[in-house]
Motif scaffolding. Structure first.
Motif, PDB file in Angstrom:
ATOM      1  N   THR A 159       0.806  -1.268  -0.007  1.00 30.79           N
ATOM      2  CA  THR A 159       0.116  -0.091   0.123  1.00 30.79           C
ATOM      3  C   THR A 159       0.844   1.330  -0.111  1.00 30.79           C
ATOM      4  OG1 THR A 159      -1.744  -1.276   1.025  1.00 30.79           O
ATOM      5  CG2 THR A 159      -1.921   1.279   1.345  1.00 30.79           C
TER       6      THR A 159
ATOM      7  N   GLY B  21      -6.865  -4.196   1.838  1.00 35.15           N
ATOM      8  CA  GLY B  21      -8.113  -3.394   2.122  1.00 35.15           C
ATOM      9  C   GLY B  21      -7.815  -2.036   2.207  1.00 35.15           C
ATOM     10  N   GLU B  22      -6.714  -1.547   2.516  1.00 42.49           N
ATOM     11  CA  GLU B  22      -6.652  -0.168   2.761  1.00 42.49           C
ATOM     12  C   GLU B  22      -6.463   0.443   1.260  1.00 42.49           C
ATOM     13  OE1 GLU B  22      -3.360   3.247   4.436  1.00 42.49           O
ATOM     14  OE2 GLU B  22      -3.228   1.147   5.166  1.00 42.49           O
TER      15      GLU B  22
ATOM     16  N   SER C 190      -9.717   0.420  -0.614  1.00 40.88           N
ATOM     17  CA  SER C 190     -10.582   1.530  -0.118  1.00 40.88           C
ATOM     18  C   SER C 190      -9.946   2.774  -0.910  1.00 40.88           C
ATOM     19  CB  SER C 190     -10.624   1.989   1.501  1.00 40.88           C
ATOM     20  OG  SER C 190     -10.796   0.811   2.107  1.00 40.88           O
ATOM     21  N   ALA C 191      -8.613   3.255  -0.745  1.00 41.55           N
ATOM     22  CA  ALA C 191      -8.005   4.228  -1.219  1.00 41.55           C
ATOM     23  C   ALA C 191      -8.096   4.394  -2.838  1.00 41.55           C
ATOM     24  CB  ALA C 191      -6.676   4.399  -0.903  1.00 41.55           C
TER      25      ALA C 191
ATOM     26  N   ALA D  18      -9.634   2.016  -5.280  1.00 38.76           N
ATOM     27  CA  ALA D  18     -10.551   0.817  -5.844  1.00 38.76           C
ATOM     28  C   ALA D  18     -10.555   0.484  -7.379  1.00 38.76           C
ATOM     29  CB  ALA D  18     -11.875   1.078  -5.443  1.00 38.76           C
TER      30      ALA D  18
END
Length: 120
Positions: free
Chosen positions: A64, A87-88, A91-92, A94
């Protein structure tokens, strides 16, 4: 397409080698490969990277921070992963280009070149 420098961030040596060969077959320069977030961030700090192929899970953690820095620098990249986007990162970013493993190195690099040509 002019000669470009492509960073490879991959902790599995055989996959990294295949990606490097695919980049070289296009007549582009390979930067790395590197297997850690720390090494990738160090190379990005130096500059001169035109694009990147990054694995999601590296020896020292999730990719990430590398993906976020590539985005900040406006450097196109493709995530090459067996698990999908962390996940992170999902979210940031997509819409980050993702190629699921296993995939032929030519397919992964081809997706990156498509992103370079079409800006997506």
């Amino acid at each position: 397409m002019p000669k470009i420098s492509i960073l490879i961030v991959e902790d599995e040596s055989l996959i990294a080698l295949g990606l490097a060969m695919a980049v070289e077959d296009l007549g582009s320069d390979v930067v790395g490969p590197v297997a850690t977030v720390a090494d990738a961030l160090a190379l990005l700090a130096v500059g001169g990277i035109d694009a990147a192929v990054i694995d999601a899970n590296l020896l020292d953690g999730l990719v990430t921070p590398v993906a976020m820095l590539l985005t900040e620098q406006g450097v196109p990249f493709v995530v090459h992963s067996a698990t999908g986007l962390p996940g992170e990162l999902a979210s940031a970013l997509a819409q980050a280009p993702l190629v699921m493993k296993p995939a032929r190195p030519e397919h992964v690099v081809g997706k990156l070149i498509h992103s370079l040509r079409h800006g997506n």
